[in-house]
Design a protein around this motif. Sequence first.
Motif, PDB file in Angstrom:
ATOM      1  N   GLY A 167       0.792  -1.225   0.000  1.00  0.00           N
ATOM      2  CA  GLY A 167       0.000   0.000   0.000  1.00  0.00           C
ATOM      3  C   GLY A 167       0.821   1.270   0.000  1.00  0.00           C
ATOM      4  N   SER A 168       1.905   1.288  -0.771  1.00  0.00           N
ATOM      5  CA  SER A 168       2.756   2.479  -0.838  1.00  0.00           C
ATOM      6  C   SER A 168       1.983   3.689  -1.360  1.00  0.00           C
ATOM      7  CB  SER A 168       3.966   2.223  -1.739  1.00  0.00           C
ATOM      8  OG  SER A 168       4.822   1.258  -1.178  1.00  0.00           O
ATOM      9  N   THR A 169       2.286   4.841  -0.778  1.00  0.00           N
ATOM     10  CA  THR A 169       1.661   6.098  -1.214  1.00  0.00           C
ATOM     11  C   THR A 169       2.679   7.066  -1.799  1.00  0.00           C
ATOM     12  OG1 THR A 169       1.864   6.968   1.047  1.00  0.00           O
ATOM     13  CG2 THR A 169      -0.224   5.906   0.448  1.00  0.00           C
TER      14      THR A 169
ATOM     15  N   LYS B 274      -5.238  -4.489   1.038  1.00  0.00           N
ATOM     16  CA  LYS B 274      -5.159  -3.862   2.351  1.00  0.00           C
ATOM     17  C   LYS B 274      -3.769  -4.095   2.920  1.00  0.00           C
ATOM     18  CE  LYS B 274      -6.950  -7.836   4.960  1.00  0.00           C
ATOM     19  NZ  LYS B 274      -7.955  -8.277   5.951  1.00  0.00           N
ATOM     20  N   ASN B 275      -3.384  -3.261   3.861  1.00  0.00           N
ATOM     21  CA  ASN B 275      -2.062  -3.355   4.455  1.00  0.00           C
ATOM     22  C   ASN B 275      -1.922  -4.624   5.280  1.00  0.00           C
ATOM     23  OD1 ASN B 275      -0.113  -2.633   6.931  1.00  0.00           O
ATOM     24  ND2 ASN B 275       0.518  -1.468   5.154  1.00  0.00           N
ATOM     25  N   LEU B 276      -0.967  -5.483   4.906  1.00  0.00           N
ATOM     26  CA  LEU B 276      -0.759  -6.758   5.602  1.00  0.00           C
ATOM     27  C   LEU B 276       0.287  -6.663   6.697  1.00  0.00           C
ATOM     28  CD1 LEU B 276      -0.729  -9.238   2.561  1.00  0.00           C
ATOM     29  CD2 LEU B 276      -2.644  -8.670   4.061  1.00  0.00           C
ATOM     30  N   ARG B 277       1.133  -5.659   6.596  1.00  0.00           N
ATOM     31  CA  ARG B 277       2.301  -5.486   7.470  1.00  0.00           C
ATOM     32  C   ARG B 277       3.352  -6.546   7.121  1.00  0.00           C
ATOM     33  NH1 ARG B 277       1.079  -3.336  13.387  1.00  0.00           N
ATOM     34  NH2 ARG B 277       3.159  -2.494  12.906  1.00  0.00           N
TER      35      ARG B 277
ATOM     36  N   LYS C  33       2.967 -13.762   1.961  1.00  0.00           N
ATOM     37  CA  LYS C  33       2.336 -13.717   0.646  1.00  0.00           C
ATOM     38  C   LYS C  33       3.387 -13.770  -0.460  1.00  0.00           C
ATOM     39  CE  LYS C  33      -0.599 -10.817  -2.305  1.00  0.00           C
ATOM     40  NZ  LYS C  33      -1.413  -9.566  -2.390  1.00  0.00           N
ATOM     41  N   ALA C  34       4.432 -12.972  -0.337  1.00  0.00           N
ATOM     42  CA  ALA C  34       5.463 -12.922  -1.378  1.00  0.00           C
ATOM     43  C   ALA C  34       6.139 -14.277  -1.547  1.00  0.00           C
ATOM     44  CB  ALA C  34       6.493 -11.847  -1.035  1.00  0.00           C
ATOM     45  N   ILE C  35       6.479 -14.912  -0.446  1.00  0.00           N
ATOM     46  CA  ILE C  35       7.133 -16.221  -0.510  1.00  0.00           C
ATOM     47  C   ILE C  35       6.221 -17.254  -1.165  1.00  0.00           C
ATOM     48  CG2 ILE C  35       7.968 -18.158   0.901  1.00  0.00           C
ATOM     49  CD1 ILE C  35       8.975 -16.018   2.919  1.00  0.00           C
TER      50      ILE C  35
END
Length: 312
Positions: free
Chosen positions: A40-42, A67-70, A77-79
């Motif tokens: 969620g970069s702004t 949504k922001n997962l932290r 998720k990425a892995i």
Amino acid sequence: MIKTSVALCTYNGEKYIRGQIDSILDQSLKVDEIVVCDDGSTDKTLSILAEYENKFPDFFKIHINEKNLRSVKNFEKAISLCSGEIIFLSDQDDIWESEKVKFFNDFFETNPSIDVLCSNGFIIDENTIQKNQYTVWDVPTFLRESKKEIDYFKIFATIGSFATGASMAIRKSFVNKVIPFPTVEGLHHDEWIALVSSEQKKFAFLNEKLFSYRIHSEQQVGGICYLKNEASKEKLISRFDYDKAPKTFRDFKIKLRTLNDKERKFTAYLEKDSNENVKKFLKEVQHTKATLYQTLKAKQFSLFLFFKYLYR
């Protein structure tokens, strides 16, 4: 040839992301894909990522979270989205040495029993200037120089971790052993991976410095570097030597506080979900804690009573 992936997590990383991506692209042994999960970069992070994706459309795979997962769940998720046999974890603000992927792949190829691998690294500041400091990644070398036996699991379970995610790679075949990552406060994904793999004797650590870890004001986790002097070296050896018996009130207090924190995290996990790995972690902590109390009771009974009944 082993197929390799990079799991890169981003969040408002416009300041340093190009340096990290370029260092990954500049590897002597090329990776096969970079999987990016943006949380969620702004700022301009997404436009920078789009440039790379447009330039390397079959190489970059960009995922933007709804949504922001932290950090912990974003790395999960990425892995999980990576397809390579070896998956490198990557922060957004570090820089890799050009031989990093080759070193890791060579080690994995010649050590089939190892599923998780970390390495030593450099420290750099906000201006990419290298700092001449000791780090927690020097601990294995210091312990070996002091003729200390290294049990990674005992260290990670009862003291602390120097298995930093920024230096970590994991076999795809081992991912299902560590995912989903716990959502326990204070238990990070890299610590979790290190605990599971070291308990199963599948963890290893390279002394070669294969990345540069950036220290700056916006980072989430720090506290890994120390002044380069004998006092710092002795402090690190003393901290991570699990066989060293505490001598002073302060020694006992620090060790007990660490064990209590570990016990809290593992107990909190088990209250939500039964897990055989965590049961082993908790057992190791409780055994170490009981041994600590026995030592204290034998040597300083009044201090034992204080810690046993008043200091919790």
